[in-house]
Design an enzyme around this catalytic site. Structure first.
Site, short mmCIF file in Angstrom:
data_model
loop_
_atom_site.label_atom_id
_atom_site.label_comp_id
_atom_site.label_asym_id
_atom_site.label_seq_id
_atom_site.Cartn_x
_atom_site.Cartn_y
_atom_site.Cartn_z
N LYS A 65 0.80 -1.12 0.00
CA LYS A 65 -0.14 -0.05 0.01
C LYS A 65 0.92 1.61 -0.11
O LYS A 65 0.61 2.20 -0.64
CB LYS A 65 -0.87 0.17 1.20
CG LYS A 65 -2.18 -0.98 1.23
CD LYS A 65 -2.84 -0.86 2.42
CE LYS A 65 -4.06 -1.79 2.45
NZ LYS A 65 -4.89 -1.78 3.81
N TYR A 200 -12.76 2.26 22.34
CA TYR A 200 -12.15 3.52 21.46
C TYR A 200 -12.36 4.68 22.04
O TYR A 200 -11.21 5.54 21.87
CB TYR A 200 -13.45 3.44 20.12
CG TYR A 200 -13.11 4.49 19.31
CD1 TYR A 200 -11.84 4.35 18.36
CD2 TYR A 200 -13.78 5.78 19.02
CE1 TYR A 200 -11.54 5.30 17.32
CE2 TYR A 200 -13.49 6.73 18.05
CZ TYR A 200 -12.15 6.50 17.26
OH TYR A 200 -11.76 7.55 16.33
N LYS A 204 -8.98 7.35 22.50
CA LYS A 204 -8.86 8.59 21.91
C LYS A 204 -8.75 9.65 23.30
O LYS A 204 -8.24 10.51 22.96
CB LYS A 204 -10.27 8.88 21.10
CG LYS A 204 -10.34 8.29 19.92
CD LYS A 204 -9.32 8.74 18.81
CE LYS A 204 -8.58 7.56 18.37
NZ LYS A 204 -7.43 8.22 17.33
N1 LIG Z 1 -13.12 9.50 9.81
C1 LIG Z 1 -13.52 10.02 11.02
O1 LIG Z 1 -14.94 10.53 10.92
C2 LIG Z 1 -12.70 10.34 12.32
C3 LIG Z 1 -13.44 11.15 13.13
C4 LIG Z 1 -12.68 11.03 14.55
C5 LIG Z 1 -11.47 10.69 14.33
N2 LIG Z 1 -10.79 10.17 13.51
C6 LIG Z 1 -9.40 9.76 13.73
O2 LIG Z 1 -8.93 10.22 12.49
C7 LIG Z 1 -7.55 9.31 12.31
C8 LIG Z 1 -7.54 8.64 10.75
O3 LIG Z 1 -8.71 7.94 10.73
P1 LIG Z 1 -9.27 7.78 9.19
O4 LIG Z 1 -10.55 8.42 9.22
O5 LIG Z 1 -8.38 8.33 8.17
O6 LIG Z 1 -9.58 6.17 9.14
P2 LIG Z 1 -8.96 5.08 7.90
O7 LIG Z 1 -9.44 5.51 6.67
O8 LIG Z 1 -9.46 3.86 8.62
O9 LIG Z 1 -7.44 5.07 7.98
C9 LIG Z 1 -6.83 4.67 9.16
C10 LIG Z 1 -5.33 4.53 8.66
O10 LIG Z 1 -4.58 3.87 10.02
C11 LIG Z 1 -3.81 2.77 9.50
N3 LIG Z 1 -3.76 1.61 10.35
C12 LIG Z 1 -4.63 0.85 11.08
N4 LIG Z 1 -4.15 0.05 11.86
C13 LIG Z 1 -2.64 0.24 11.57
C14 LIG Z 1 -1.62 -0.68 12.15
N5 LIG Z 1 -1.78 -1.51 12.95
N6 LIG Z 1 -0.38 -0.28 11.87
C15 LIG Z 1 -0.19 1.04 11.04
N7 LIG Z 1 -1.33 1.58 10.44
C16 LIG Z 1 -2.51 1.17 10.87
C17 LIG Z 1 -4.57 2.23 8.28
O11 LIG Z 1 -3.80 1.40 7.55
P3 LIG Z 1 -4.17 0.04 6.50
O12 LIG Z 1 -4.74 0.64 5.31
O13 LIG Z 1 -2.87 -0.51 6.74
O14 LIG Z 1 -5.32 -0.54 7.45
C18 LIG Z 1 -4.97 3.61 7.84
O15 LIG Z 1 -3.97 4.14 6.91
C19 LIG Z 1 -7.86 8.07 13.23
O16 LIG Z 1 -6.92 8.22 14.32
C20 LIG Z 1 -9.32 8.32 13.70
O17 LIG Z 1 -9.54 7.80 14.98
C21 LIG Z 1 -11.41 9.99 12.46
#
Ligand SMILES: NC(=O)c1ccc[n+]([C@@H]2O[C@H](COP(=O)([O-])OP(=O)(O)OC[C@H]3O[C@@H](n4cnc5c(N)ncnc54)[C@H](OP(=O)(O)O)[C@@H]3O)[C@@H](O)[C@H]2O)c1
Length: 322
Positions: A65, A200, A204
């Site tokens: 990736k 979760y 956070k």
């Molecule tokens: N989206 C929302 O509405 C929202 C709201 C509040 C907070 N957040 C926070 O924003 C941040 C980013 O989330 P997102 O929305 O972009 O989620 P996402 O699309 O699911 O992306 C998560 C990223 O984390 C990586 N990841 C997961 N497990 C991992 C591991 N063991 N080692 C290394 N990388 C890992 C994933 O890699 P893979 O591709 O390998 O899985 C992906 O690149 C998170 O901390 C989340 O809690 C998001």
């Protein structure tokens, strides 16, 4: 600061950044290729940091990736200085190796974005036996930050005030979902008796407590630590609750009504990472989109809890041999 757009960011040439989970997502200029990669707010951050001239290390657990993302980024920006750092947050040894590899490659680090995460996944444990959400979202980022603090601090010594930053991506779920005690200090954070949503929220909340304790302990070093809720963004994060909570599949359209996609969803992160309107006065702050400084929850502002979490984390990492 609600009128922010990435075009307002300063020139970042000469700055070096790490973005965990920075490999996947939308590439605005490459719509046809979008489907090749999954969605997340990481790449929006990576893309804009590169567009503004920074050197960016994408910290990803997947070589495939990561390399695919770099290929696409280079199609849009052929001279982009972008690198891959293999870092599996589910394995503390991998996190330590990633930090060591980075330090071998670079002498300076200006921006560390602790962005990667999982949400409301069914209960599981990591390689070292910690609850997966707690380690992925908090513990591994704590370790990565600890290993990189010396290089962040030495970079701050020779950089303009406020330039060197740690950005912890938290969530407003820290307030709504964490237990009333804040953190459940059970062995390896295996809080099996509470829901995945509570776990979760706890992870956070830990991001926020980490940020505030970093600011208290390292404020004098010139390194700024901030945290944020990026807002609701349509990303792959929803896979977790979709897998653990059948009802979520029904309410997801409502939850995400009007939410931006990942590229725009990355703007609040970018503001925290590189905007020149964020200053040393903001050290330890929690932000809502975009750049709105806000008190965290009561637990999030609890200094005693933050200190206790720091000491507990150090003990748990020592017990895990890292
Ligand atoms: N989206 C929302 O509405 C929202 C709201 C509040 C907070 N957040 C926070 O924003 C941040 C980013 O989330 P997102 O929305 O972009 O989620 P996402 O699309 O699911 O992306 C998560 C990223 O984390 C990586 N990841 C997961 N497990 C991992 C591991 N063991 N080692 C290394 N990388 C890992 C994933 O890699 P893979 O591709 O390998 O899985 C992906 O690149 C998170 O901390 C989340 O809690 C998001």
């Amino acid at each position: 600061m609600s009128k922010f757009e990435p075009s307002q960011l300063p020139n970042l040439a000469g700055q070096v950044a790490i973005v965990t989970g920075g490999h996947s997502g939308l590439f605005v200029l490459l719509p046809i290729l979008q489907n090749m990669l999954t969605k997340s707010s990481g790449p929006g951050t990576t893309t804009e940091l590169l567009r503004h001239g920074a050197t960016v290390y994408i910290a990803s657990r997947s070589r495939d990736k990561g390399e695919a993302a770099i290929k696409l980024l280079k199609l849009e920006q052929p001279t982009a200085d972008v690198h891959l750092l293999i870092c599996d947050l589910g394995d503390l040894e991998s996190v330590k190796s990633a930090a060591a590899e980075f330090i071998q490659q670079e002498h300076r680090l200006h921006i560390l974005v602790n962005n990667a995460g999982v949400m409301c996944t069914p209960y599981s444990e990591t390689k070292q036996g910690f609850e997966t959400q707690f380690q992925t979202n908090y513990l591994s980022h704590y370790l990565l930050t600890r290993q990189l603090l010396p290089i962040l601090m030495s970079t701050a010594e020779t950089s303009p005030k406020g330039m060197v930053r740690i950005v912890n991506v938290s969530s407003d779920g820290h307030a709504k979902l964490a237990p009333k005690e804040g953190i459940l200090f059970v062995d390896k954070c295996r809080a099996k008796d509470v829901s995945t949503w509570t776990r979760y929220g706890m992870s956070k909340l830990a991001n926020i407590l980490h940020t505030k304790e970093l600011a208290r302990r390292y404020g004098a070093s010139g390194v700024i630590a901030v945290c944020l809720h990026p807002g609701t963004v349509k990303t792959n994060l929803s896979q977790g609750p979709r897998n653990s909570t059948p009802l979520y599949r029904l309410i997801q359209p409502l939850v995400e009504l009007g939410a931006p996609g990942p590229e725009r969803g990355a703007w609040p992160l970018l503001w925290c990472a590189a905007s020149s309107t964020l200053t040393v006065e903001d050290n330890g702050s929690y932000f809502l989109p975009i750049g709105k400084k806000t008190p965290a929850s009561k637990s999030g502002e609890d200094k005693v809890l933050a200190g206790r979490l720091w000491d507990w984390t150090e003990k748990e990492l020592a017990n895990a041999g890292v």
